[in-house]
Design an enzyme around this catalytic site. Structure first.
Site, PDB file in Angstrom:
ATOM      1  N   SER A 156       4.424  24.644   8.206  1.00  0.00           N
ATOM      2  CA  SER A 156       4.487  23.190   8.442  1.00  0.00           C
ATOM      3  C   SER A 156       3.513  22.442   7.534  1.00  0.00           C
ATOM      4  CB  SER A 156       4.214  22.870   9.923  1.00  0.00           C
ATOM      5  OG  SER A 156       2.946  23.367  10.316  1.00  0.00           O
ATOM      6  N   LYS A 212      -0.244  23.183   7.765  1.00  0.00           N
ATOM      7  CA  LYS A 212      -1.590  23.168   8.376  1.00  0.00           C
ATOM      8  C   LYS A 212      -2.676  23.539   7.361  1.00  0.00           C
ATOM      9  CE  LYS A 212      -0.546  26.359  11.418  1.00  0.00           C
ATOM     10  NZ  LYS A 212       0.831  26.671  10.980  1.00  0.00           N
ATOM     11  N   SER A 267      -1.212  28.110  17.182  1.00  0.00           N
ATOM     12  CA  SER A 267      -1.624  27.795  18.566  1.00  0.00           C
ATOM     13  C   SER A 267      -0.446  27.229  19.373  1.00  0.00           C
ATOM     14  CB  SER A 267      -2.824  26.846  18.583  1.00  0.00           C
ATOM     15  OG  SER A 267      -2.711  25.783  17.671  1.00  0.00           O
TER      16      SER A 267
HETATM   17  N1  LIG Z   1       5.250  36.867  14.790  1.00  0.00           N
HETATM   18  C1  LIG Z   1       4.596  35.923  14.121  1.00  0.00           C
HETATM   19  N2  LIG Z   1       4.646  34.630  14.540  1.00  0.00           N
HETATM   20  C2  LIG Z   1       3.993  33.684  13.867  1.00  0.00           C
HETATM   21  N3  LIG Z   1       3.226  33.902  12.748  1.00  0.00           N
HETATM   22  C3  LIG Z   1       3.142  35.179  12.294  1.00  0.00           C
HETATM   23  C4  LIG Z   1       3.812  36.225  12.951  1.00  0.00           C
HETATM   24  N4  LIG Z   1       3.551  37.378  12.283  1.00  0.00           N
HETATM   25  C5  LIG Z   1       2.748  37.065  11.254  1.00  0.00           C
HETATM   26  N5  LIG Z   1       2.499  35.733  11.253  1.00  0.00           N
HETATM   27  C6  LIG Z   1       1.590  35.082  10.285  1.00  0.00           C
HETATM   28  O1  LIG Z   1       0.404  34.775  11.019  1.00  0.00           O
HETATM   29  C7  LIG Z   1       0.051  33.404  10.873  1.00  0.00           C
HETATM   30  C8  LIG Z   1      -0.196  32.729  12.236  1.00  0.00           C
HETATM   31  O2  LIG Z   1      -1.394  33.152  12.797  1.00  0.00           O
HETATM   32  P1  LIG Z   1      -2.081  32.298  13.944  1.00  0.00           P
HETATM   33  O3  LIG Z   1      -3.330  33.004  14.286  1.00  0.00           O
HETATM   34  O4  LIG Z   1      -2.189  30.889  13.488  1.00  0.00           O
HETATM   35  O5  LIG Z   1      -1.007  32.406  15.122  1.00  0.00           O
HETATM   36  S1  LIG Z   1      -1.197  32.059  16.673  1.00  0.00           S
HETATM   37  O6  LIG Z   1      -1.912  30.779  16.752  1.00  0.00           O
HETATM   38  O7  LIG Z   1      -1.946  33.136  17.309  1.00  0.00           O
HETATM   39  O8  LIG Z   1       0.188  31.958  17.220  1.00  0.00           O
HETATM   40  C9  LIG Z   1       1.221  32.713  10.217  1.00  0.00           C
HETATM   41  O9  LIG Z   1       0.606  31.973   9.189  1.00  0.00           O
HETATM   42  P2  LIG Z   1       0.822  30.423   8.968  1.00  0.00           P
HETATM   43  O10 LIG Z   1       2.060  30.402   8.158  1.00  0.00           O
HETATM   44  O11 LIG Z   1      -0.386  30.037   8.177  1.00  0.00           O
HETATM   45  O12 LIG Z   1       0.920  29.666  10.233  1.00  0.00           O
HETATM   46  C10 LIG Z   1       2.124  33.809   9.689  1.00  0.00           C
HETATM   47  O13 LIG Z   1       1.986  33.921   8.300  1.00  0.00           O
HETATM   48  N1  LIG Z   2       3.687  17.036   3.076  1.00  0.00           N
HETATM   49  C1  LIG Z   2       3.275  18.302   2.999  1.00  0.00           C
HETATM   50  N2  LIG Z   2       2.165  18.688   3.663  1.00  0.00           N
HETATM   51  C2  LIG Z   2       1.748  19.971   3.600  1.00  0.00           C
HETATM   52  N3  LIG Z   2       2.383  20.940   2.911  1.00  0.00           N
HETATM   53  C3  LIG Z   2       3.503  20.606   2.235  1.00  0.00           C
HETATM   54  C4  LIG Z   2       3.992  19.292   2.264  1.00  0.00           C
HETATM   55  N4  LIG Z   2       5.105  19.242   1.513  1.00  0.00           N
HETATM   56  C5  LIG Z   2       5.311  20.488   1.034  1.00  0.00           C
HETATM   57  N5  LIG Z   2       4.333  21.317   1.462  1.00  0.00           N
HETATM   58  C6  LIG Z   2       4.269  22.748   1.116  1.00  0.00           C
HETATM   59  O1  LIG Z   2       4.568  23.467   2.307  1.00  0.00           O
HETATM   60  C7  LIG Z   2       3.818  24.687   2.367  1.00  0.00           C
HETATM   61  C8  LIG Z   2       2.969  24.694   3.641  1.00  0.00           C
HETATM   62  O2  LIG Z   2       2.292  25.921   3.717  1.00  0.00           O
HETATM   63  P1  LIG Z   2       0.968  26.116   4.547  1.00  0.00           P
HETATM   64  O3  LIG Z   2       0.033  25.000   4.262  1.00  0.00           O
HETATM   65  O4  LIG Z   2       0.504  27.508   4.292  1.00  0.00           O
HETATM   66  O5  LIG Z   2       1.509  25.939   6.028  1.00  0.00           O
HETATM   67  P2  LIG Z   2       0.930  26.560   7.387  1.00  0.00           P
HETATM   68  O6  LIG Z   2      -0.545  26.744   7.208  1.00  0.00           O
HETATM   69  O7  LIG Z   2       1.287  25.553   8.433  1.00  0.00           O
HETATM   70  O8  LIG Z   2       1.670  27.860   7.557  1.00  0.00           O
HETATM   71  C9  LIG Z   2       2.949  24.727   1.109  1.00  0.00           C
HETATM   72  O9  LIG Z   2       3.622  25.474   0.132  1.00  0.00           O
HETATM   73  C10 LIG Z   2       2.889  23.249   0.702  1.00  0.00           C
HETATM   74  O10 LIG Z   2       2.710  23.073  -0.692  1.00  0.00           O
END
Ligand SMILES: Nc1ncnc2c1ncn2[C@@H]1O[C@H](COP(=O)(O)OS(=O)(=O)O)[C@@H](OP(=O)(O)O)[C@H]1O
Ligand SMILES: Nc1ncnc2c1ncn2[C@@H]1O[C@H](COP(=O)(O)OP(=O)(O)O)[C@@H](O)[C@H]1O
Length: 197
Positions: free
Chosen positions: A36, A38, A106
Site C-alpha cells: 500500500s 507504508k 497490523s
Molecule cells: N502471510 C503474509 N501476510 C502478509 N505479509 C507477509 C506474509 N508473509 C510474508 N509477508 C511479508 O511480511 C511483511 C508484513 O510484516 P508485518 O510485520 O508488517 O505483518 S503483521 O503486521 O504482523 O501482519 C509484508 O511486508 P510489507 O509488504 O512491507 O507490508 C510482506 O512482505
Molecule cells: N502514492 C504512493 N505512495 C506510496 N507508494 C507508492 C505510491 N505510488 C506508488 N507507490 C509504490 O508502491 C510501492 C509500495 O511499496 P512499500 O512502500 O514497500 O509498501 P508497504 O510497506 O505498504 O508494503 C512502492 O514500490 C512505491 O514506489
C-alpha cells in the site's frame, strides 16, 4: 509472573529528552495492506524530519521480523504478538524523545487500539495507508503477490487473512490518488498542527 520485578524510574524523564531535542515525541503508526506504501511514506517522512535535525526512527515489519521477531510467523496469534512487541518497543522510543514511524500491516484493530491505550493521549497517530488490493497487487514491489497467487504463501493479508481497516484514524492516505511525497507532506503538516514539531 512478574511479581518480583520492580519498576525503576530514571532521573532523566521523557520531558527532559523532549526539551533537549526541542520537539515532542510519539508514535506515528502506518497500517495498511502489503504494497500500500507504508514503508515508502515512512521513509520519506523520516528523511524529511531527519534533515530538519529531529530525533526520528523507522520501525518496519520486514526489518523487525529479521531480528527481534524472527521467531514469529503470520498466523493470527503471531501477528498479534508481533504488534504487541513492536508497540512496546515504539513506546520505549517515544519515552526516549524519539518520533517513531512504525510501518506494519497490523491487520487487527484491537492490537492497534491497545498500543494507543498504552501511550499517553495524543502520542499515537494512526495513519491508514489506504490502497485497493488490486492496486497493491499490480504494484507488487517485492513480487510477493505473485508468489501468493502461485500458492507459495498461505494466510496472506487481504487474500486469505483478514485486514480490519481503521474506523477513526487520525489520517487516511489514499496512495492510489496521491503521490508518496504528498502523503508524507500531509503527515508532517499534521505533526506541525499538533505542535509535535
Ligand atoms: N502471510 C503474509 N501476510 C502478509 N505479509 C507477509 C506474509 N508473509 C510474508 N509477508 C511479508 O511480511 C511483511 C508484513 O510484516 P508485518 O510485520 O508488517 O505483518 S503483521 O503486521 O504482523 O501482519 C509484508 O511486508 P510489507 O509488504 O512491507 O507490508 C510482506 O512482505
Ligand atoms: N502514492 C504512493 N505512495 C506510496 N507508494 C507508492 C505510491 N505510488 C506508488 N507507490 C509504490 O508502491 C510501492 C509500495 O511499496 P512499500 O512502500 O514497500 O509498501 P508497504 O510497506 O505498504 O508494503 C512502492 O514500490 C512505491 O514506489
Amino acid at each position: 509472573m512478574s511479581s518480583n520485578i520492580t519498576w525503576h524510574d530514571t532521573s532523566i524523564t521523557k520531558e527532559d529528552y523532549r526539551k533537549k531535542n526541542k520537539h515532542s515525541s510519539g508514535v506515528i503508526w502506518l497500517t495498511g495492506l502489503s504494497g500500500s506504501g507504508k514503508s515508502t511514506i515512512a521513509n520519506i517522512v523520516n528523511q524529511k524530519l531527519f534533515e530538519k535535525g529531529l530525533q526520528t526512527y523507522v520501525l518496519d515489519g520486514d526489518n523487525v521480523r529479521h531480528g527481534l521477531n524472527k521467531d514469529l510467523g503470520f498466523g493470527d496469534r503471531d501477528r498479534e504478538e508481533n504488534i504487541r512487541r513492536v508497540g512496546e518497543v515504539a513506546k520505549l522510543f517515544a519515552d526516549s524523545g524519539t518520533i517513531v514511524l512504525a510501518s506494519f500491516i497490523s491487520p487487527f484493530r484491537s492490537d492497534r487500539d491497545q498500543i494507543r491505550a498504552s501511550l499517553t493521549e495524543g502520542e499515537f497517530v494512526e495513519v491508514y495507508v489506504d490502497c485497493p488490493l488490486q492496486e497493491c497487487e499490480k504494484r507488487d514491489p517485492k513480487g510477493i503477490y505473485k508468489k501468493v497467487r502461485n500458492g507459495e504463501i498461505p494466510s496472506f493479508t487481504g487474500i486469505d487473512s483478514p485486514y480490519e481497516a481503521p474506523q477513526s484514524s487520525e489520517l487516511v492516505i489514499r496512495t492510489e490518488q496521491e503521490s508518496a511525497k504528498e502523503s508524507a507532506d500531509k503527515i508532517i503538516q499534521f505533526l506541525q498542527e499538533r505542535n509535535w514539531i
